[in-house]
Design a protein around this motif. Structure first.
Motif, PDB file in Angstrom:
ATOM      1  N   THR A  14     -46.930  -2.787   3.625  1.00 52.66           N
ATOM      2  CA  THR A  14     -45.635  -3.380   3.989  1.00 52.66           C
ATOM      3  C   THR A  14     -44.570  -3.036   2.954  1.00 52.66           C
ATOM      4  O   THR A  14     -43.440  -2.681   3.306  1.00 52.66           O
ATOM      5  CB  THR A  14     -45.774  -4.908   4.144  1.00 52.66           C
ATOM      6  N   LYS A  17     -43.555   0.630   3.329  1.00 50.89           N
ATOM      7  CA  LYS A  17     -42.650   0.823   4.476  1.00 50.89           C
ATOM      8  C   LYS A  17     -41.241   0.355   4.137  1.00 50.89           C
ATOM      9  O   LYS A  17     -40.264   0.993   4.542  1.00 50.89           O
ATOM     10  CB  LYS A  17     -43.185   0.076   5.701  1.00 50.89           C
ATOM     11  N   LYS A  42     -51.967  -6.507  14.055  1.00 51.32           N
ATOM     12  CA  LYS A  42     -50.554  -6.894  13.879  1.00 51.32           C
ATOM     13  C   LYS A  42     -49.815  -5.878  13.009  1.00 51.32           C
ATOM     14  O   LYS A  42     -48.699  -5.467  13.340  1.00 51.32           O
ATOM     15  CB  LYS A  42     -50.471  -8.287  13.263  1.00 51.32           C
ATOM     16  N   ALA A  43     -50.425  -5.472  11.908  1.00 56.06           N
ATOM     17  CA  ALA A  43     -49.784  -4.501  11.010  1.00 56.06           C
ATOM     18  C   ALA A  43     -49.540  -3.185  11.738  1.00 56.06           C
ATOM     19  O   ALA A  43     -48.503  -2.548  11.548  1.00 56.06           O
ATOM     20  CB  ALA A  43     -50.646  -4.286   9.768  1.00 56.06           C
ATOM     21  N   GLU A  45     -49.177  -2.813  15.088  1.00 55.46           N
ATOM     22  CA  GLU A  45     -48.138  -3.055  16.094  1.00 55.46           C
ATOM     23  C   GLU A  45     -46.749  -3.117  15.475  1.00 55.46           C
ATOM     24  O   GLU A  45     -45.777  -2.661  16.075  1.00 55.46           O
ATOM     25  CB  GLU A  45     -48.432  -4.352  16.848  1.00 55.46           C
ATOM     26  N   GLU A  46     -46.656  -3.656  14.272  1.00 52.34           N
ATOM     27  CA  GLU A  46     -45.369  -3.769  13.578  1.00 52.34           C
ATOM     28  C   GLU A  46     -44.988  -2.482  12.859  1.00 52.34           C
ATOM     29  O   GLU A  46     -43.915  -2.395  12.273  1.00 52.34           O
ATOM     30  CB  GLU A  46     -45.414  -4.933  12.595  1.00 52.34           C
ATOM     31  N   ALA A  48     -46.464  -1.176  10.169  1.00 48.95           N
ATOM     32  CA  ALA A  48     -46.741  -1.177   8.732  1.00 48.95           C
ATOM     33  C   ALA A  48     -47.825  -0.172   8.373  1.00 48.95           C
ATOM     34  O   ALA A  48     -47.804   0.413   7.287  1.00 48.95           O
ATOM     35  CB  ALA A  48     -47.143  -2.574   8.260  1.00 48.95           C
TER      36      ALA A  48
END
Length: 77
Positions: A14, A17, A42-43, A45-46, A48
């Protein structure tokens, strides 16, 4: 090295990024994923993480193999 919960790896991804890294791949010899796959889902999909590479030196759950972000590396030879 190993992935247990993956929390520290995702934190670093994160931060990378935020510093304009285009793609972040993680690698570990042993992908244990003791807290499951939800954090990594989740990471991914986002945006990251772009992927996680782990060896086949430990058991790999079939559900993990289905994840678009997971790459199993055969080191048996």
């Amino acid at each position: 090295d190993m992935i247990s919960s993956g929390e520290s790896m995702i934190d670093v991804a994160t931060q990378l990024k935020k510093r304009k890294a285009r793609k972040v791949y993680m690698a570990a010899t042993f992908g244990l994923f003791t807290d499951g796959f939800a954090k990594f889902d989740k990471a991914y999909e986002e945006g990251a993480i772009a992927g996680v590479l782990c060896s086949n030196l430990t058991y790999v759950d079939e559900e993990l193999r289905k994840r678009p972000w997971f790459f199993e590396v055969d080191v048996s030879k």
